[in-house]
Design a protein around this motif. Structure first.
Motif, PDB file in Angstrom:
ATOM      1  N   ALA A  29       0.830  -1.213   0.000  1.00  0.00           N
ATOM      2  CA  ALA A  29       0.000   0.000   0.000  1.00  0.00           C
ATOM      3  C   ALA A  29       0.861   1.258   0.000  1.00  0.00           C
ATOM      4  CB  ALA A  29      -0.934   0.002   1.199  1.00  0.00           C
ATOM      5  N   THR A  33      -0.021   4.821  -2.187  1.00  0.00           N
ATOM      6  CA  THR A  33      -0.778   5.817  -1.429  1.00  0.00           C
ATOM      7  C   THR A  33       0.005   7.117  -1.325  1.00  0.00           C
ATOM      8  OG1 THR A  33      -1.985   6.234   0.612  1.00  0.00           O
ATOM      9  CG2 THR A  33       0.071   5.050   0.826  1.00  0.00           C
ATOM     10  N   VAL A  39      -0.575   5.012   7.138  1.00  0.00           N
ATOM     11  CA  VAL A  39      -0.118   3.655   6.807  1.00  0.00           C
ATOM     12  C   VAL A  39       1.127   3.313   7.613  1.00  0.00           C
ATOM     13  CG1 VAL A  39       0.720   2.158   4.948  1.00  0.00           C
ATOM     14  CG2 VAL A  39      -1.134   3.768   4.501  1.00  0.00           C
TER      15      VAL A  39
END
Length: 163
Positions: A29, A33, A39
């Motif tokens: 991710a 992102t 995160v």
């Protein structure tokens, strides 16, 4: 050993596998992102569960075979990573409860974000999928909490046996 020790071994391995999978997904991710902070913070907490599980496995090996001593920093690591893992689990449980309580609003927001040119799943299907995901995460979090409690208990037993 005892059933409690068997549960401790089982939960350590399951926590390691599930949290390791989550860390891997968050690494992927990070590539896609724009907002890195959320995160990274969640990956740090999930990584604490992975580290705690590895240290717990080391403690278990030392308990089963006293000739295999623990490293000097393992007891402190179990405590520190255990408290971070507890924070992770409490966060997952509270978010899960919130998610179940506000499922309608979350589903409406999720349905708005779906691409326009793709077929949209039914609201019932999305509700079942989201509810199932939340329940799995809450069960995982409960397992992490129990694993932390058992690791603290067995660490105390290890320290008493060492003295």
């Amino acid at each position: 050993m005892s059933a409690k020790f068997g549960l401790f071994r089982f939960l350590s391995v399951i926590s390691l596998l599930v949290a390791g999978f989550f860390v891997l997904m968050m690494l992927f991710a990070l590539m896609f992102t724009a907002a890195l902070s959320p995160v990274l913070i969640f990956m740090l907490l999930t990584g604490a569960v992975v580290i705690h599980s590895v240290l717990s496995l080391s403690l278990q090996q030392s308990l089963k075979d006293p000739s295999r001593p623990l490293k000097a920093n393992t007891p402190g690591g179990i405590r520190i990573m255990g408290f971070m893992a507890i924070f992770y689990a409490v966060m997952l449980i509270t978010n899960g409860i919130y998610g179940l309580a506000h499922m309608n609003e979350i589903l409406q927001d999720a349905m708005k974000q779906l691409p326009k040119n793709q077929p949209v799943p039914s609201a019932h299907t999305m509700r079942n999928l989201m509810t199932g995901l939340v329940i799995v995460l809450v069960i995982h979090a409960a397992g992490v909490l129990v694993n932390c409690a058992l690791s603290f208990s067995f660490l105390k037993y290890w320290q008493e046996r060492k003295q």
